[in-house]
Design an enzyme around this catalytic site. Structure first.
Site, PDB file in Angstrom:
ATOM      1  CE  LYS A  52     -31.528 -19.780 -23.180  1.00  0.00           C
ATOM      2  NZ  LYS A  52     -30.442 -20.429 -22.418  1.00  0.00           N
ATOM      3  CB  SER A 127     -31.420 -24.228 -22.336  1.00  0.00           C
ATOM      4  OG  SER A 127     -30.671 -23.151 -21.844  1.00  0.00           O
ATOM      5  CB  SER A 151     -27.490 -23.252 -21.745  1.00  0.00           C
ATOM      6  OG  SER A 151     -28.261 -24.275 -21.205  1.00  0.00           O
TER       7      SER A 151
HETATM    8  N1  GLN Z   1     -28.373 -28.646 -19.646  1.00  0.00           N
HETATM    9  C1  GLN Z   1     -28.152 -28.035 -18.382  1.00  0.00           C
HETATM   10  C2  GLN Z   1     -29.416 -28.061 -17.558  1.00  0.00           C
HETATM   11  O1  GLN Z   1     -30.352 -28.625 -18.015  1.00  0.00           O
HETATM   12  C3  GLN Z   1     -27.622 -26.660 -18.560  1.00  0.00           C
HETATM   13  C4  GLN Z   1     -28.662 -25.643 -18.750  1.00  0.00           C
HETATM   14  C5  GLN Z   1     -28.122 -24.244 -18.874  1.00  0.00           C
HETATM   15  O2  GLN Z   1     -26.920 -24.019 -18.976  1.00  0.00           O
HETATM   16  N2  GLN Z   1     -29.037 -23.301 -18.798  1.00  0.00           N
HETATM   17  O3  GLN Z   1     -29.476 -27.582 -16.490  1.00  0.00           O
END
Ligand code: GLN
Length: 446
Positions: A52, A127, A151
């Site tokens: 990532k 994400s 995410s």
């Molecule tokens: N979708 C969540 C956010 O937008 C989680 C993001 C994540 O786990 N990095 O914060």
């Protein structure tokens, strides 16, 4: 093999932000040469892996999918990269994500929207969408993601792969570009539970470079995948199968529980009474931490700097206005507001107290049960463009994954069926540092 597959499908999936072909081929060759000399093999010898793009990689562009880090080549490796090096994996490239890991669909990337390999009109989740899509599309065998509020698990669920968010502190965060430091955790995304256990084995462990890294013994996860779940006690929170969760998702979880029941596990309905506050608590705390963490992107230290500035303050302002995307700015503003004097006690401090209550809900349950089971996401993958104009609907998608981060416990998503041709994920949550039991249940079910 990886690059052949990437050539075939990457044009459609668009999971990678940077490919590192030359170095990957050189590394593979060096490993072959080493083998020819009769030297031993690392734990993950020769396995192609994608990373990532918020995990820093020495001399390999790391953008966090943001314009502000467009041309950022880190001068050091994250601790997990060193561990992968020891395990002898081959890094194929860097994977797309929502900018600074803020989002649930990959649509917040400055560069491209990764597509879900099961249906190119739908999102891969986020994400860590690039991490999940690249594994699902067979471009790499393994990938690393990060999970602050779901995410790793949510994209794993949408793409039909296995994604683990380990206990907070199990994997070093040194070299993970911080979003919300008290919640962020790196974890593995793979096709099978066994592969996942191998990869976690390789990256877990204490690191003096991360002050929140836990000094605990790392068990042999793979050897504990016995397939035996007899007598195991499963808690199913009623809040996880209630309002907002689609009928097909609920059905797939009940089917999974039946399978586990046949294998000798027992399940009961329980309640996580404070989970209804989890979403508000998470978005307040994570945005507060993000507003502090992202202060470092000022046009001086790394990445993008505006072309036309009258003076220093003007340079800071324009760099940040031009360099950050919409969602990142929204979170910085929310967080800065919540931390400002006069509001701190009312918002930030209150959210910390609620976080404690959410953690206590889990502590209570783990006194009587081995794992908690529910869906990973309320629905299968949604269509590209469907939610992007409505941040609150997008946030609501994280309702089932966020409590796990607030409590700091481990959670995995494993494939558990399909709805409308799209994969669904089962979420299995364990007590602190009990990844072994989580893997054992996931493996028995798989
Ligand atoms: N979708 C969540 C956010 O937008 C989680 C993001 C994540 O786990 N990095 O914060």
């Amino acid at each position: 093999q990886s690059f052949k597959r990437i050539n075939e499908v990457e044009g459609k999936v668009q999971a990678f932000l940077t490919l590192d072909e030359e170095r990957a081929r050189a590394k593979a060759k060096a490993l072959d040469d080493k083998l020819a000399l009769g030297e031993g093999k690392g734990l993950l010898f020769g396995m192609p892996i994608g990373i990532k793009d918020n995990i820093v990689t020495k001399n390999l562009r790391t953008t966090c999918a943001s314009k502000i880090l467009e041309n950022f080549d880190p001068i050091y490796d994250a601790t997990v990269m060193g561990k992968l090096h020891e395990a002898e994996t081959v890094t194929i490239g860097k994977l797309n994500m929502d900018e600074f890991a803020m989002g649930s669909s990959n649509e917040n990337s400055h560069y491209q929207v990764t597509r879900n390999p099961w249906n190119l009109d739908t999102v891969p989740g986020g994400s860590s969408g690039g991490s999940a899509a690249s594994v699902a599309a067979g471009e790499v065998l393994f990938s690393l993601g990060s999970d602050t509020g779901g995410s790793i698990r949510q994209p794993a669920s949408y793409c039909g792969v296995v994604g683990m968010k380990p206990t907070y502190g199990l994997v070093s965060r040194y070299g993970l570009v911080a979003f919300a430091s008290s919640l962020d955790q790196i974890g593995p995304i793979t096709r099978t539970v066994e592969d996942n256990a191998y990869l976690l084995q390789a990256i877990a462990g204490h690191d003096s470079m991360d002050s929140t890294s836990a000094n605990v013994d790392i068990p042999d996860y793979v050897s504990k995948l016995s397939g035996d779940v007899k007598g195991l006690k499963i808690a199913v929170p009623k809040e996880y199968l209630g309002e907002g969760v689609s009928q097909e998702v609920r059905q797939s979880v009940l089917e999974a529980l039946k399978v586990l029941g046949k294998l000798g596990a027992e399940w009961e309905e329980v309640s996580l009474p404070h989970s209804k506050y989890a979403l508000a608590t998470y978005y307040l705390l994570s945005s507060s931490e993000a507003s502090a963490n992202l202060a470092r992107f000022d046009g001086v230290r790394y990445g993008y700097r505006t072309q036309d500035a009258q003076n220093l303050i003007d340079m800071y302002k324009k760099t940040r206005a031009e360099g950050f995307g919409e969602e990142v700015k929204r979170r910085i503003m929310l967080g800065t507001f919540a931390l400002s004097s006069g509001y701190y006690d009312a918002y930030y401090k209150k959210a910390q107290k609620v976080r404690h209550l959410i953690k206590k809900d889990f502590d209570e349950i783990f006194k009587d049960y081995d794992v908690v089971i529910g869906p990973t996401a309320p629905t299968p993958a949604f269509r590209v463009g469907e939610k992007i104009d409505d941040p609150l609907t997008m946030y609501a998608n994280d309702i089932l994954t966020i409590p796990v981060n607030l409590a700091g416990v481990p959670g995995i998503s494993v494939p558990c069926g399909f709805a409308g041709g799209l994969p669904l994920g089962l979420q299995i949550i364990g007590n602190h540092y009990d990844e072994s039991t989580v893997y054992r249940v996931a493996h028995a079910f798989e």
